[in-house]
Write a protein that holds these residues in place. Structure first.
Motif, PDB file in Angstrom:
ATOM      1  N   UNK A  15       1.718 -13.555   3.955  1.00 32.53           N
ATOM      2  CA  UNK A  15       1.820 -11.836   3.944  1.00 32.53           C
ATOM      3  C   UNK A  15       0.785 -11.911   2.761  1.00 32.53           C
ATOM      4  N   UNK A  16       0.940 -12.570   1.564  1.00 32.57           N
ATOM      5  CA  UNK A  16       0.059 -12.695   0.636  1.00 32.57           C
ATOM      6  C   UNK A  16      -1.487 -12.564   0.981  1.00 32.57           C
ATOM      7  N   UNK A  17      -1.734 -13.603   1.811  1.00 32.73           N
ATOM      8  CA  UNK A  17      -3.187 -13.851   2.105  1.00 32.73           C
ATOM      9  C   UNK A  17      -3.534 -12.773   3.082  1.00 32.73           C
ATOM     10  N   UNK A  18      -2.714 -12.051   3.848  1.00 35.08           N
ATOM     11  CA  UNK A  18      -3.165 -10.751   4.615  1.00 35.08           C
ATOM     12  C   UNK A  18      -3.616  -9.848   3.554  1.00 35.08           C
ATOM     13  N   UNK A  19      -2.769  -9.587   2.435  1.00 35.27           N
ATOM     14  CA  UNK A  19      -3.043  -8.657   1.491  1.00 35.27           C
ATOM     15  C   UNK A  19      -4.450  -9.063   0.759  1.00 35.27           C
ATOM     16  N   UNK A  20      -4.847 -10.304   0.393  1.00 38.20           N
ATOM     17  CA  UNK A  20      -6.014 -10.832  -0.076  1.00 38.20           C
ATOM     18  C   UNK A  20      -6.983 -10.228   0.982  1.00 38.20           C
ATOM     19  N   UNK A  21      -6.905 -10.548   2.025  1.00 34.28           N
ATOM     20  CA  UNK A  21      -8.155 -10.309   3.127  1.00 34.28           C
ATOM     21  C   UNK A  21      -8.374  -8.766   3.101  1.00 34.28           C
ATOM     22  N   UNK A  22      -7.397  -8.004   2.985  1.00 31.33           N
ATOM     23  CA  UNK A  22      -7.317  -6.840   3.218  1.00 31.33           C
ATOM     24  C   UNK A  22      -8.333  -6.159   2.064  1.00 31.33           C
ATOM     25  N   UNK A  23      -8.096  -6.700   0.895  1.00 30.10           N
ATOM     26  CA  UNK A  23      -8.504  -6.230  -0.303  1.00 30.10           C
ATOM     27  C   UNK A  23     -10.315  -6.244  -0.193  1.00 30.10           C
ATOM     28  N   UNK A  24     -10.718  -7.173   0.568  1.00 30.56           N
ATOM     29  CA  UNK A  24     -11.976  -7.555   0.771  1.00 30.56           C
ATOM     30  C   UNK A  24     -12.672  -6.378   1.433  1.00 30.56           C
ATOM     31  N   UNK A  25     -11.876  -5.306   2.292  1.00 25.91           N
ATOM     32  CA  UNK A  25     -12.525  -4.248   2.772  1.00 25.91           C
ATOM     33  C   UNK A  25     -12.421  -2.935   2.058  1.00 25.91           C
ATOM     34  N   UNK A  26     -11.702  -3.068   0.810  1.00 24.88           N
ATOM     35  CA  UNK A  26     -11.613  -1.875   0.196  1.00 24.88           C
ATOM     36  C   UNK A  26     -12.469  -1.286  -0.537  1.00 24.88           C
ATOM     37  N   UNK A  27     -12.796   0.088  -0.540  1.00 23.41           N
ATOM     38  CA  UNK A  27     -13.759   0.792  -1.519  1.00 23.41           C
ATOM     39  C   UNK A  27     -13.264   1.751  -2.128  1.00 23.41           C
ATOM     40  N   UNK A  28     -13.759   2.505  -3.007  1.00 22.89           N
ATOM     41  CA  UNK A  28     -13.401   3.657  -3.684  1.00 22.89           C
ATOM     42  C   UNK A  28     -13.354   5.003  -2.546  1.00 22.89           C
ATOM     43  N   UNK A  29     -12.221   5.550  -2.727  1.00 16.57           N
ATOM     44  CA  UNK A  29     -11.768   6.848  -1.963  1.00 16.57           C
ATOM     45  C   UNK A  29     -10.667   6.299  -0.797  1.00 16.57           C
ATOM     46  N   UNK A  30     -10.494   5.188  -0.832  1.00 10.94           N
ATOM     47  CA  UNK A  30      -9.650   4.932   0.271  1.00 10.94           C
ATOM     48  C   UNK A  30      -8.028   5.111   0.097  1.00 10.94           C
ATOM     49  N   UNK A  31      -7.456   5.324   1.013  1.00 13.30           N
ATOM     50  CA  UNK A  31      -5.944   5.245   1.216  1.00 13.30           C
ATOM     51  C   UNK A  31      -5.405   4.593   2.230  1.00 13.30           C
ATOM     52  N   UNK A  32      -4.702   3.812   1.521  1.00 10.77           N
ATOM     53  CA  UNK A  32      -3.699   2.555   2.331  1.00 10.77           C
ATOM     54  C   UNK A  32      -2.145   2.901   2.233  1.00 10.77           C
ATOM     55  N   UNK A  33      -1.381   3.225   3.459  1.00 10.07           N
ATOM     56  CA  UNK A  33      -0.196   3.236   3.318  1.00 10.07           C
ATOM     57  C   UNK A  33       0.451   1.867   3.965  1.00 10.07           C
ATOM     58  N   UNK A  34       1.572   1.915   3.250  1.00 10.05           N
ATOM     59  CA  UNK A  34       2.461   0.587   3.535  1.00 10.05           C
ATOM     60  C   UNK A  34       3.866   0.954   3.726  1.00 10.05           C
ATOM     61  N   UNK A  35       4.141   0.834   5.116  1.00  7.05           N
ATOM     62  CA  UNK A  35       5.617   1.096   5.651  1.00  7.05           C
ATOM     63  C   UNK A  35       6.286  -0.047   5.893  1.00  7.05           C
ATOM     64  N   UNK A  36       7.482  -0.028   5.892  1.00  9.20           N
ATOM     65  CA  UNK A  36       8.647  -1.120   6.266  1.00  9.20           C
ATOM     66  C   UNK A  36       9.765  -1.029   5.284  1.00  9.20           C
ATOM     67  N   UNK A  37      10.981  -1.413   6.241  1.00 10.96           N
ATOM     68  CA  UNK A  37      12.230  -1.410   5.622  1.00 10.96           C
ATOM     69  C   UNK A  37      12.253  -2.067   3.853  1.00 10.96           C
ATOM     70  N   UNK A  38      13.317  -1.835   3.408  1.00  5.78           N
ATOM     71  CA  UNK A  38      13.530  -2.660   1.875  1.00  5.78           C
ATOM     72  C   UNK A  38      13.617  -3.916   2.378  1.00  5.78           C
ATOM     73  N   UNK A  39      12.667  -5.029   1.630  1.00  2.99           N
ATOM     74  CA  UNK A  39      12.807  -6.449   1.815  1.00  2.99           C
ATOM     75  C   UNK A  39      11.866  -6.900   2.952  1.00  2.99           C
ATOM     76  N   UNK A  40      11.065  -5.781   3.517  1.00  6.79           N
ATOM     77  CA  UNK A  40      10.091  -6.108   4.519  1.00  6.79           C
ATOM     78  C   UNK A  40       8.909  -6.920   4.287  1.00  6.79           C
ATOM     79  N   UNK A  41       8.678  -6.961   2.783  1.00  5.92           N
ATOM     80  CA  UNK A  41       7.377  -7.695   2.429  1.00  5.92           C
ATOM     81  C   UNK A  41       6.405  -6.808   1.682  1.00  5.92           C
ATOM     82  N   UNK A  42       6.900  -5.527   1.520  1.00  5.57           N
ATOM     83  CA  UNK A  42       5.526  -4.689   0.971  1.00  5.57           C
ATOM     84  C   UNK A  42       5.142  -4.998  -0.303  1.00  5.57           C
ATOM     85  N   UNK A  43       6.086  -5.600  -1.241  1.00  7.16           N
ATOM     86  CA  UNK A  43       5.656  -5.976  -2.451  1.00  7.16           C
ATOM     87  C   UNK A  43       4.763  -7.180  -2.593  1.00  7.16           C
TER      88      UNK A  43
END
Lengths: 161, 341
Positions: A15-43
């Motif tokens: 999950x953390x690795x997916x987050x790191x990869x996602x970060x490579x595509x980020x640029x200013x002005x973007x909005x990313x939403x993160x959905x999932x129940x408590x304990x789903x792994x959002x943090x």
């Protein structure tokens, strides 16, 4: 919808690795939403994003503070958590809209609780319990070319040996 | 020095009068738990509105009970931050308006400084220096406290606060808000060890903590039991007991390590999780085994309250310079930026 992607994440490391990869595509002005129940792994995913952007410190849950702000070398990252919101109108009260500028990236947990106020996301991330087993399912939906870049970074990272 | 303290950082309206010579003279707390219960958490805008309604009547009650006409006050202290901006502004505005009308000095207090000093409300009060374990819904920190304003953060959570983990785990188990006390109550009838949960970072070799993964582990357990149709009342109680045991194990290990690292012989526990009976009993046992003393604030002063703000205000006003009537609130405020009194 420009691109969607679905994959299995066996554990917190993935999950953390997916987050790191996602970060490579980020640029200013973007909005990313993160959905999932408590304990789903959002943090965990949010921590991966921040690690990917070079942040080495703690990534605290913003549930209590609503917002944690990270001034990074390349951009500002605003990590929102609307878990405690009962009424989307509270969006106005806390002045959250001010955080969304061309120089900032918004990473928003519990976007459902500010429905109607949150600007359209470039990328929607859903974390679901994996059907019949451990781990979780990651679902991505990009609605802009910027969001699509994040999807292809994650796709690439997971395809790598 | 006699000081009125006003606390409105989150969902409790706390007001108190503290006297440097005579101690705490009166304190009142209005909790918004009922107001927020149906939402499962604090609603910032509702919190602000409720503070507006409660604050002035509470001040009148406390002034009357303490036999302190407002003109007899030597100063007024309020929580300047961190907290919810709207809620903080209610306390800040009332405190500064009173100060201006009465011609009395006003001081803004860091909410966490209030918690760190709250054990000094007890009799006998612990001497400096001490190690403070501050565990609440918003914080899980360990500070070395050498005196007023002399705080060194030596341990912290990397993600969720301990109290937040209690509240969210309670939600996963279907318990009502506020979840922490409900989970602790359920744990009494459960058996720790029947199911197994991790003790995150217990062997990390430092004073850092992490409670987010524990929540995920509970969620996995709950889902498996649900799928197997075995998530009955007994299973929930066992999960609650094991969860509480895991959190307390970690907090005790880190508190003991902090005593070792600082060489301090006194530990004080502050914040809402400090009301947890299991934590209290096991910390007392562990501390006495090691020849250390552990101090807990009275239960009433574990959660947010006005008394700790009045106390911290009195300590700060004794050394304060004259203000200019301008005031601010700081929804996010680093405790380490405070100077000594």
């Amino acid at each position: 919808m420009i691109a969607t992607f679905r994959t299995h994440l066996p554990d917190a490391a993935a999950t953390e690795a997916a987050g790191r990869a996602l970060a490579r595509g980020l640029a200013g002005g973007m909005l990313v939403t993160l959905s999932g129940e408590l304990g789903a792994g959002k943090t965990t995913l949010a921590r991966g994003v921040l690690r990917g952007l070079g942040w080495e410190g703690p990534v605290k849950s913003p549930s209590y503070t609503l917002l944690e702000h990270y001034p990074l070398s390349s951009l500002y990252l605003y990590h929102f958590d609307f878990y405690r919101f009962a009424d989307p109108q509270e969006w106005e009260t806390v002045g959250a809209a001010e955080a969304f500028t061309p120089r900032s990236v918004g990473l928003v947990e519990w976007p459902e609780r500010v429905a109607g106020f949150l600007p359209p996301a470039d990328l929607e991330v859903h974390l679901l319990p994996a059907t019949g087993g451990d781990g979780r399912t990651l679902e991505l939906a990009a609605t802009t070319t910027a969001g699509e870049r994040c999807v292809s970074e994650i796709r690439k990272a997971l395809a790598a040996p | 020095m006699r000081v009125l303290g006003i606390e409105t950082s989150c969902d409790e309206t706390g007001v108190a009068v503290y006297d440097s010579a005579a101690g705490l003279l009166a304190h009142r707390l209005h909790s918004q738990i009922d107001l927020h219960a149906r939402y499962g958490g604090v609603v910032p805008e509702l919190a602000s509105r409720d503070h507006v309604r409660r604050l002035v009547p509470l001040i009148e009650e406390v002034a009357g009970e303490s036999g302190t006409p407002l003109t007899r006050l030597d100063g007024i202290a309020y929580t300047e931050g961190p907290g919810l901006a709207g809620a903080l502004l209610v306390g800040a505005s009332v405190a500064n308006a009173l100060g201006m009308a009465l011609g009395k000095p006003v001081v803004g207090i860091h909410h966490l400084e209030g918690h760190l000093l709250s054990p000094l409300l007890a009799d006998p009060r612990p001497d400096f220096p001490f190690v403070a374990l501050l565990v609440s819904g918003g914080h899980s920190q360990i500070h070395e406290v050498e005196g007023v304003g002399r705080y060194r953060l030596i341990g912290d959570t990397l993600d969720d606060a301990a109290g937040e983990a209690f509240d969210k785990t309670a939600t996963l188990l279907g318990l009502p808000y506020p979840g922490g006390p409900a989970l602790a109550a359920l744990a009494v009838s459960g058996r720790a060890g029947v199911v197994t949960l991790p003790r995150p970072m217990i062997d990390s070799g430092d004073l850092m903590m992490s409670f987010s993964g524990l929540k995920t582990a509970v969620r996995t357990l709950v889902r498996k039991r649900q799928a197997a149709g075995t998530l009955d009342a007994r299973a929930k109680a066992d999960i609650a007991a094991e969860f509480q045991c895991a959190v307390v194990d970690v907090l005790i290990a880190k508190a003991v390590a902090a005593l070792d690292e600082t060489g301090a012989s006194r530990l004080v526990v502050a914040g809402g999780v400090g009301a947890n009976r299991d934590l209290r009993e096991r910390l007392h046992a562990e501390a006495s085994r090691r020849g250390a003393r552990v101090h807990f604030p009275d239960l009433a002063f574990c959660t947010d309250n006005g008394a700790m703000i009045a106390l911290a205000g009195a300590m700060r006003l004794e050394h304060a310079k004259e203000g200019d009537g301008a005031f601010t609130v700081r929804p996010r405020w680093d405790l380490a930026s405070l100077g000594a009194a």
